[in-house]
Scaffold this motif. Structure first.
Motif, mmCIF file in Angstrom:
data_model
loop_
_atom_site.group_PDB
_atom_site.id
_atom_site.type_symbol
_atom_site.label_atom_id
_atom_site.label_comp_id
_atom_site.label_asym_id
_atom_site.label_seq_id
_atom_site.Cartn_x
_atom_site.Cartn_y
_atom_site.Cartn_z
ATOM 1 N N LEU A 178 -5.242 -11.885 -4.792
ATOM 2 C CA LEU A 178 -5.445 -11.203 -3.296
ATOM 3 C C LEU A 178 -4.458 -11.508 -2.400
ATOM 4 C CD1 LEU A 178 -9.522 -11.444 -3.238
ATOM 5 C CD2 LEU A 178 -8.059 -9.758 -4.564
ATOM 6 N N ASN A 179 -4.211 -10.445 -1.734
ATOM 7 C CA ASN A 179 -3.335 -10.656 -0.325
ATOM 8 C C ASN A 179 -1.967 -11.245 -0.467
ATOM 9 O OD1 ASN A 179 -5.632 -9.927 1.099
ATOM 10 N ND2 ASN A 179 -6.552 -11.984 1.088
ATOM 11 N N HIS A 180 -1.068 -10.701 -1.743
ATOM 12 C CA HIS A 180 0.335 -10.809 -1.643
ATOM 13 C C HIS A 180 0.849 -10.052 -0.333
ATOM 14 C CE1 HIS A 180 1.601 -11.386 -6.326
ATOM 15 N NE2 HIS A 180 0.599 -12.420 -5.549
ATOM 16 N N THR A 181 1.666 -10.515 0.378
ATOM 17 C CA THR A 181 2.145 -10.290 1.775
ATOM 18 C C THR A 181 3.687 -9.987 1.638
ATOM 19 O OG1 THR A 181 0.227 -11.220 2.886
ATOM 20 C CG2 THR A 181 2.038 -10.453 4.144
ATOM 21 N N PHE A 182 3.995 -8.617 2.010
ATOM 22 C CA PHE A 182 5.449 -8.261 1.943
ATOM 23 C C PHE A 182 5.927 -8.807 3.091
ATOM 24 C CE2 PHE A 182 4.302 -4.170 -0.683
ATOM 25 C CZ PHE A 182 4.013 -5.064 -1.694
ATOM 26 N N THR A 183 7.181 -9.347 3.078
ATOM 27 C CA THR A 183 8.038 -9.654 4.298
ATOM 28 C C THR A 183 9.200 -9.116 4.494
ATOM 29 O OG1 THR A 183 9.184 -11.353 3.019
ATOM 30 C CG2 THR A 183 7.056 -12.175 4.060
ATOM 31 N N ASP A 184 9.564 -8.049 3.731
ATOM 32 C CA ASP A 184 10.791 -7.277 3.770
ATOM 33 C C ASP A 184 10.525 -5.824 4.169
ATOM 34 O OD1 ASP A 184 9.503 -6.453 1.520
ATOM 35 O OD2 ASP A 184 11.097 -6.928 0.098
ATOM 36 N N GLY A 185 9.488 -5.533 5.023
ATOM 37 C CA GLY A 185 9.560 -4.147 5.598
ATOM 38 C C GLY A 185 9.006 -3.215 4.310
ATOM 39 N N ASN A 186 9.725 -2.255 4.663
ATOM 40 C CA ASN A 186 9.759 -1.092 3.639
ATOM 41 C C ASN A 186 10.625 -0.932 2.471
ATOM 42 O OD1 ASN A 186 7.263 0.059 5.144
ATOM 43 N ND2 ASN A 186 8.756 1.063 6.466
ATOM 44 N N GLU A 187 11.339 -2.250 2.230
ATOM 45 C CA GLU A 187 12.395 -2.246 1.185
ATOM 46 C C GLU A 187 11.715 -1.934 -0.271
ATOM 47 O OE1 GLU A 187 14.895 -5.613 1.355
ATOM 48 O OE2 GLU A 187 15.008 -5.704 3.578
ATOM 49 N N LYS A 188 10.546 -2.163 -0.506
ATOM 50 C CA LYS A 188 9.896 -2.037 -1.642
ATOM 51 C C LYS A 188 9.427 -0.729 -2.042
ATOM 52 C CE LYS A 188 7.982 -6.657 -2.176
ATOM 53 N NZ LYS A 188 8.830 -7.568 -1.115
ATOM 54 N N THR A 189 9.616 -0.290 -3.178
ATOM 55 C CA THR A 189 9.172 1.065 -3.702
ATOM 56 C C THR A 189 7.704 0.617 -4.209
ATOM 57 O OG1 THR A 189 11.157 2.112 -4.044
ATOM 58 C CG2 THR A 189 9.410 3.233 -5.296
ATOM 59 N N LEU A 190 6.590 1.103 -3.928
ATOM 60 C CA LEU A 190 5.387 0.699 -4.568
ATOM 61 C C LEU A 190 5.036 1.539 -5.783
ATOM 62 C CD1 LEU A 190 2.978 0.775 -1.462
ATOM 63 C CD2 LEU A 190 4.349 -1.108 -2.571
ATOM 64 N N LEU A 191 4.798 0.682 -6.903
ATOM 65 C CA LEU A 191 4.393 1.462 -8.150
ATOM 66 C C LEU A 191 2.934 1.599 -8.445
ATOM 67 C CD1 LEU A 191 7.267 -0.153 -10.062
ATOM 68 C CD2 LEU A 191 7.172 2.391 -9.137
ATOM 69 N N LEU A 192 2.169 0.326 -8.387
ATOM 70 C CA LEU A 192 0.673 0.234 -8.767
ATOM 71 C C LEU A 192 -0.044 -0.338 -7.979
ATOM 72 C CD1 LEU A 192 1.874 -1.357 -12.355
ATOM 73 C CD2 LEU A 192 1.108 1.031 -11.911
ATOM 74 N N GLY A 193 -1.271 -0.251 -8.008
ATOM 75 C CA GLY A 193 -2.228 -0.954 -7.047
ATOM 76 C C GLY A 193 -3.297 -1.530 -7.818
ATOM 77 N N PHE A 194 -4.190 -2.280 -7.323
ATOM 78 C CA PHE A 194 -5.408 -2.617 -8.321
ATOM 79 C C PHE A 194 -6.759 -2.299 -7.724
ATOM 80 C CE2 PHE A 194 -4.766 -6.529 -6.073
ATOM 81 C CZ PHE A 194 -5.884 -7.069 -5.646
ATOM 82 N N ILE A 195 -7.729 -2.214 -8.323
ATOM 83 C CA ILE A 195 -9.231 -2.039 -7.927
ATOM 84 C C ILE A 195 -9.773 -3.091 -8.653
ATOM 85 C CG2 ILE A 195 -11.431 -0.874 -7.587
ATOM 86 C CD1 ILE A 195 -9.529 1.596 -7.713
#
Length: 223
Positions: free
Chosen positions: A148-165
């Motif tokens: 829970l709560n991995h927090t990105f520090t690089d703005g929008n540099e990442k391309t999101l692929l997967l989420g979780f429920i």
């Protein structure tokens, strides 16, 4: 188990090493898959970073982002990640296991999440970075682990692929949806890909998940 799948399914030659066994030069590898449960030693840490920045493909699994890596000098800055202290209810990082979870394809058009991946169906998902909608998902039904709560520090540099429920059986039934189960980013001349599942044998036995790992190795950036 994962090495066997990649060899049998795709014919890859796998070189399985512990950290002390790593060769000094890893530049010749098509891809390097990292799974470090405990301490990440500084020499491998620097080697992984240099490999990716020089044009390699670094695929980072599960425990390779964990609280024990907070002590590393370079790792989290390279990943563009922080794990906040404090309670999870207030945004602090925590892990919960063993659990069941649903892994959600929040980027259905991407090769890594979609090529030959057979999903269980579709499910409602939304987060602050993902528009509400119906997205493909597969279930990890036992002995998995959620972060829970991995927090990105690089703005929008990442391309999101997967989420979780996570339905919250161990946290009072509070349902959690987060968009941090899979992402990629350009680093120097190479690529960094993170996939959060991988806690257990059952995770790796999941056909959709191991196909996603194979896709991460095979993906071409123009796809």
């Amino acid at each position: 188990l994962l090495a066997g799948f990649l060899k049998e399914g795709y014919g890859y030659d796998l070189d399985l090493r512990t950290q002390p066994e790593m060769p000094a030069d890893i530049s010749a590898y098509k891809a390097v898959i990292v799974f470090v449960h405990g301490k990440l030693f500084e020499e491998p840490e620097k080697a992984f970073i240099a490999y990716a920045r020089a044009g390699g493909r670094l695929i980072v699994l599960h425990h390779s982002i964990s609280s024990g890596k907070r002590n590393n000098k370079y790792w989290f800055d390279f990943l563009g990640i922080k794990l906040p202290q404090g309670s999870w209810q207030e945004g602090g990082y925590t892990w919960i296991e063993p659990v069941r979870q649903k892994v959600v394809n929040i980027n259905p058009g991407h090769y890594i999440t979609s090529h030959e991946v057979k999903y269980d169906g579709k499910i409602s998902f939304e987060s602050e970075k993902v528009k509400a909608g119906q997205y493909p998902y597969f279930a990890l039904k036992k002995n998995s682990e959620v972060y829970l709560n991995h927090t990105f520090t690089d703005g929008n540099e990442k391309t999101l692929l997967l989420g979780f429920i996570y339905d919250g059986e161990k946290i009072g039934g509070k349902k959690i949806m987060q968009h941090t189960s899979g992402w990629l980013k350009k680093v120097g001349k190479g690529w960094l890909i993170y996939l959060q599942p991988g806690q257990s044998v059952e995770d790796v036995q999941s056909k959709p998940f191991r196909q996603i790992i194979a896709n991460a190795v095979r993906w071409k950036p123009e796809e």
